[in-house]
Design an enzyme around this catalytic site. Structure first.
Site, PDB file in Angstrom:
ATOM      1  N   ARG A  67      -9.151   0.025   3.517  1.00  0.00           N
ATOM      2  CA  ARG A  67      -8.253   1.006   2.875  1.00  0.00           C
ATOM      3  C   ARG A  67      -7.067   0.364   2.532  1.00  0.00           C
ATOM      4  NH1 ARG A  67      -6.855   5.560   6.647  1.00  0.00           N
ATOM      5  NH2 ARG A  67      -5.534   5.604   4.866  1.00  0.00           N
ATOM      6  N   ASP A 118       3.500   0.060  11.934  1.00  0.00           N
ATOM      7  CA  ASP A 118       2.225  -0.461  11.271  1.00  0.00           C
ATOM      8  C   ASP A 118       1.816  -2.121  11.910  1.00  0.00           C
ATOM      9  OD1 ASP A 118       2.127   1.936  10.324  1.00  0.00           O
ATOM     10  OD2 ASP A 118       2.741   1.572   8.445  1.00  0.00           O
ATOM     11  N   ARG A 148      -0.233  14.731  13.527  1.00  0.00           N
ATOM     12  CA  ARG A 148       0.176  14.123  12.431  1.00  0.00           C
ATOM     13  C   ARG A 148       1.071  15.346  11.657  1.00  0.00           C
ATOM     14  NH1 ARG A 148      -2.092   8.905   9.510  1.00  0.00           N
ATOM     15  NH2 ARG A 148       0.231   8.745   8.778  1.00  0.00           N
ATOM     16  N   LYS A 174       0.818  -1.320  -0.012  1.00  0.00           N
ATOM     17  CA  LYS A 174       0.027  -0.054  -0.101  1.00  0.00           C
ATOM     18  C   LYS A 174       0.950   1.308  -0.091  1.00  0.00           C
ATOM     19  CE  LYS A 174      -1.917   1.875   3.999  1.00  0.00           C
ATOM     20  NZ  LYS A 174      -1.780   3.274   4.218  1.00  0.00           N
ATOM     21  N   ASN A 175       2.029   1.412   0.991  1.00  0.00           N
ATOM     22  CA  ASN A 175       2.564   2.534   1.224  1.00  0.00           C
ATOM     23  C   ASN A 175       3.398   2.947  -0.101  1.00  0.00           C
ATOM     24  OD1 ASN A 175       0.876   3.161   3.308  1.00  0.00           O
ATOM     25  ND2 ASN A 175       2.505   2.449   4.871  1.00  0.00           N
ATOM     26  N   CYS A 179      -5.093   7.821   8.814  1.00  0.00           N
ATOM     27  CA  CYS A 179      -5.491   7.187  10.185  1.00  0.00           C
ATOM     28  C   CYS A 179      -5.262   8.173  11.470  1.00  0.00           C
ATOM     29  CB  CYS A 179      -4.788   5.960  10.547  1.00  0.00           C
ATOM     30  SG  CYS A 179      -5.293   4.551   9.262  1.00  0.00           S
TER      31      CYS A 179
HETATM   32  N1  EPU Z   1       6.720  13.756  11.623  1.00  0.00           N
HETATM   33  C1  EPU Z   1       6.817  15.137  11.853  1.00  0.00           C
HETATM   34  N2  EPU Z   1       6.839  15.986  11.026  1.00  0.00           N
HETATM   35  C2  EPU Z   1       6.316  15.609   9.589  1.00  0.00           C
HETATM   36  C3  EPU Z   1       6.281  14.401   9.163  1.00  0.00           C
HETATM   37  C4  EPU Z   1       6.318  13.327  10.297  1.00  0.00           C
HETATM   38  O1  EPU Z   1       7.169  15.401  13.043  1.00  0.00           O
HETATM   39  O2  EPU Z   1       6.391  16.670   8.726  1.00  0.00           O
HETATM   40  C5  EPU Z   1       6.679  12.761  12.556  1.00  0.00           C
HETATM   41  C6  EPU Z   1       5.443  12.077  12.903  1.00  0.00           C
HETATM   42  O3  EPU Z   1       4.461  12.873  13.722  1.00  0.00           O
HETATM   43  C7  EPU Z   1       5.748  10.848  13.111  1.00  0.00           C
HETATM   44  C8  EPU Z   1       7.060  10.413  12.545  1.00  0.00           C
HETATM   45  O4  EPU Z   1       7.765  11.793  12.119  1.00  0.00           O
HETATM   46  O5  EPU Z   1       6.093  10.994  14.426  1.00  0.00           O
HETATM   47  C9  EPU Z   1       7.129   9.691  11.404  1.00  0.00           C
HETATM   48  O6  EPU Z   1       6.002   9.919  10.468  1.00  0.00           O
HETATM   49  P1  EPU Z   1       6.222   9.712   8.976  1.00  0.00           P
HETATM   50  O7  EPU Z   1       6.197  11.014   8.326  1.00  0.00           O
HETATM   51  O8  EPU Z   1       7.147   8.626   8.792  1.00  0.00           O
HETATM   52  O9  EPU Z   1       4.873   8.993   8.837  1.00  0.00           O
HETATM   53  P2  EPU Z   1       3.801   9.127   7.166  1.00  0.00           P
HETATM   54  O10 EPU Z   1       4.686   9.670   6.137  1.00  0.00           O
HETATM   55  O11 EPU Z   1       2.678  10.244   7.628  1.00  0.00           O
HETATM   56  C10 EPU Z   1       3.885   6.662   6.670  1.00  0.00           C
HETATM   57  C11 EPU Z   1       3.013   5.579   6.507  1.00  0.00           C
HETATM   58  C12 EPU Z   1       2.274   5.197   7.816  1.00  0.00           C
HETATM   59  C13 EPU Z   1       3.287   4.644   8.797  1.00  0.00           C
HETATM   60  C14 EPU Z   1       4.406   5.952   8.673  1.00  0.00           C
HETATM   61  C15 EPU Z   1       5.615   5.362   9.860  1.00  0.00           C
HETATM   62  C16 EPU Z   1       1.975   6.076   4.334  1.00  0.00           C
HETATM   63  C17 EPU Z   1       0.837   6.706   3.504  1.00  0.00           C
HETATM   64  N3  EPU Z   1       1.742   6.102   5.682  1.00  0.00           N
HETATM   65  O12 EPU Z   1       3.188   7.705   7.370  1.00  0.00           O
HETATM   66  O13 EPU Z   1       1.576   3.968   7.354  1.00  0.00           O
HETATM   67  O14 EPU Z   1       2.795   4.399   9.998  1.00  0.00           O
HETATM   68  O15 EPU Z   1       4.979   6.047   7.524  1.00  0.00           O
HETATM   69  O16 EPU Z   1       6.226   4.195   9.283  1.00  0.00           O
HETATM   70  O17 EPU Z   1       3.039   5.801   3.904  1.00  0.00           O
HETATM   71  C18 EPU Z   1      -0.295   2.507   7.605  1.00  0.00           C
HETATM   72  O18 EPU Z   1      -0.076   2.003   6.707  1.00  0.00           O
HETATM   73  O19 EPU Z   1      -1.158   1.946   8.595  1.00  0.00           O
HETATM   74  C19 EPU Z   1       0.287   3.797   8.220  1.00  0.00           C
HETATM   75  C20 EPU Z   1      -0.363   4.592   8.965  1.00  0.00           C
END
Ligand code: EPU
Length: 431
Positions: free
Chosen positions: A400, A306, A122, A22-23, A117
């Site tokens: 999803r 995850d 976030r 998915k991601n 989610c």
């Molecule tokens: N963070 C910041 N600032 C930012 C971005 C992130 O402080 O600008 C922090 C977040 O608050 C968090 C950490 O950095 O504490 C990691 O966040 P990350 O940006 O890696 O998460 P994401 O890109 O929003 C993706 C996956 C999530 C998965 C996370 C961590 C996608 C679409 N989503 O989210 O997947 O939990 O990486 O591996 O790629 C899932 O598939 O169930 C899911 C939630």
């Protein structure tokens, strides 16, 4: 309204196939915008997040043709720098990749803030900082990310003070069309970051070091379309690995990259589960008892957040107490209340980062709900390990990210089905 019913307590056994990740899929789909050409993306999981990405791409002018059940042709030649409807953008997290793609291609982007989610706060500050480093002026106006680079994007050094999958991928997508060299220091190293880089390289980009602690992008090269297959979903595979362990079963989990599963395999082995690795499969056999173990979630190659709710189910069943430390998200224990309805004894620390499991739980059937995608998968796993009939509500959240989870589990012996029932809260008076 749809629900999943599970009559659990029977061991799963047989071969189960894993879909595309998915991601990785959601990021590659938006990255097709920078190719300004025709791309064919294969091994796409049949999940609603992918459907939502395609709808967003269509809304900005991409032409989409479904070639086969998991194969889509996307022509982004006619994409224009318009704003996608907020109602679509807010359905998924990955819509933030449209901002990087639009900024790279048109030097301007206006994209509504993403959904996804609910794990508490976030932020997207790291995404915006990366765009600024590439020369864009960035603001959040009326619920939308507005970014503009009047003189175009220019390669630069981007240092992330914490690892973010989304910000790393967004920086890569924007930087491939920036002139000059971009160096990303302390990027996320997840396999999906590597997959996006591989896809863009197949389109003619020059990205090196994805998967390591420094990524170097030689930007501004002419890009073109390509044919690309998405890597297997390590989280779907991990969920099935836990299903084997939780039901005292034996599953041959097919179509995976065992290396990506190492953090999960290592933890399962520590708990007494046998994991045998093959070229593109793992065979998971439950042990006599599940040994208690502690888990700490970390960025890749640490234990994936995850897989945290799914692992919690094993910690409930384990022989003795265990501790789970969530370091990525500040509110990812909302599912605990649902497991407690099934008689689990779990205490969540007030800081929201730790949970303590008493272990030796005999789950009792109940009516529970998916509070988010992976939490929903955990409910399915708990139900599979429970004698009696468990009902899981709010299953759209599960769909999803899991491709035909009901069908796949049925084929390995689960007594599981999906039912559609009338919404009891709808009185019908005004409808
Ligand atoms: N963070 C910041 N600032 C930012 C971005 C992130 O402080 O600008 C922090 C977040 O608050 C968090 C950490 O950095 O504490 C990691 O966040 P990350 O940006 O890696 O998460 P994401 O890109 O929003 C993706 C996956 C999530 C998965 C996370 C961590 C996608 C679409 N989503 O989210 O997947 O939990 O990486 O591996 O790629 C899932 O598939 O169930 C899911 C939630």
């Amino acid at each position: 309204m749809e629900k999943i019913l599970v009559e659990g307590g029977r061991p799963l056994s047989g071969k189960i196939d894993v879909s595309g990740m998915k991601n990785a899929a959601v990021a590659v789909l938006f990255a097709t915008v920078v190719s300004s050409d025709v791309c064919v993306i294969d091994n796409l999981p049949d999940i609603s997040d992918v459907g939502d990405c395609l709808a967003i791409l269509k809304s900005v002018g991409a032409e989409i043709e479904i070639l086969a059940p998991n194969k889509v042709q996307i022509d982004t030649t006619g994409v224009i720098d318009t704003e996608a409807p907020l109602s679509l953008v807010r359905k998924i997290r990955a819509s933030y990749y449209l901002a990087g793609a639009m900024l790279g291609r048109f030097h301007r982007a206006c994209v509504g803030l993403p959904g996804g989610c609910n794990f508490g706060v976030r932020p997207i500050d790291l995404h915006l900082k990366a765009f600024e480093k590439l020369g864009a002026k960035v603001d959040v106006v009326g619920g939308s990310i507005v970014a503009e680079a009047e003189d175009g994007l220019h390669g630069n050094s981007i240092y992330f003070d914490s690892c973010s999958v989304g910000a790393t991928i967004n920086a890569i997508i924007a930087a491939v069309l920036a002139d000059g060299v971009t160096v990303i220091d302390n990027p996320a190293r997840e396999p999906h970051v590597v997959d996006v880089a591989n896809f863009l390289n197949a389109c003619g980009a020059d990205i090196r070091g994805a998967g390591t602690s420094i990524i170097k992008i030689n930007g501004g090269l002419p890009l073109h379309g390509c044919e690309y297959a998405i890597i297997p979903d390590m989280i779907e595979a991990g969920t099935f690995m836990v299903a084997a362990a939780a039901t005292k079963g034996k599953l041959y989990i097919n179509g995976v990259i065992p290396k990506h599963l190492e953090p999960i395999s290592a933890k399962l082995r520590e708990m007494g589960v046998t994991v045998e690795e093959y070229d593109q499969a793992v065979l998971v056999t439950a042990g006599e008892t599940l040994t208690a173990a502690n888990v700490k979630t970390l960025a890749y190659p640490g234990f994936p957040t995850d897989m945290q709710p799914q692992m919690a189910v094993l910690m409930c069943l384990a022989d003795g107490p265990s501790h789970l430390n969530e370091t990525i998200w500040n509110n990812r224990f909302r599912y605990v209340e649902e497991l407690q309805r099934m008689s689990a004894r779990i205490r969540v620390a007030t800081d929201g980062h730790s949970a303590y499991f008493e272990g030796n739980t005999v789950f009792t059937p109940s009516v529970v709900k998916a509070v988010d995608l992976r939490a929903g998968a955990a409910m399915v796993l708990a139900a599979l390990a429970t004698e009696g009939c468990t009902t899981i509500e709010e299953i759209a959240l599960i769909e999803r990210g899991y491709d035909d989870i009901v069908g796949k589990l049925r084929r390995v012996g689960a007594n599981i089905r999906k039912i559609r029932i009338p919404d009891e809260t709808n009185t019908g008076i005004f409808s």
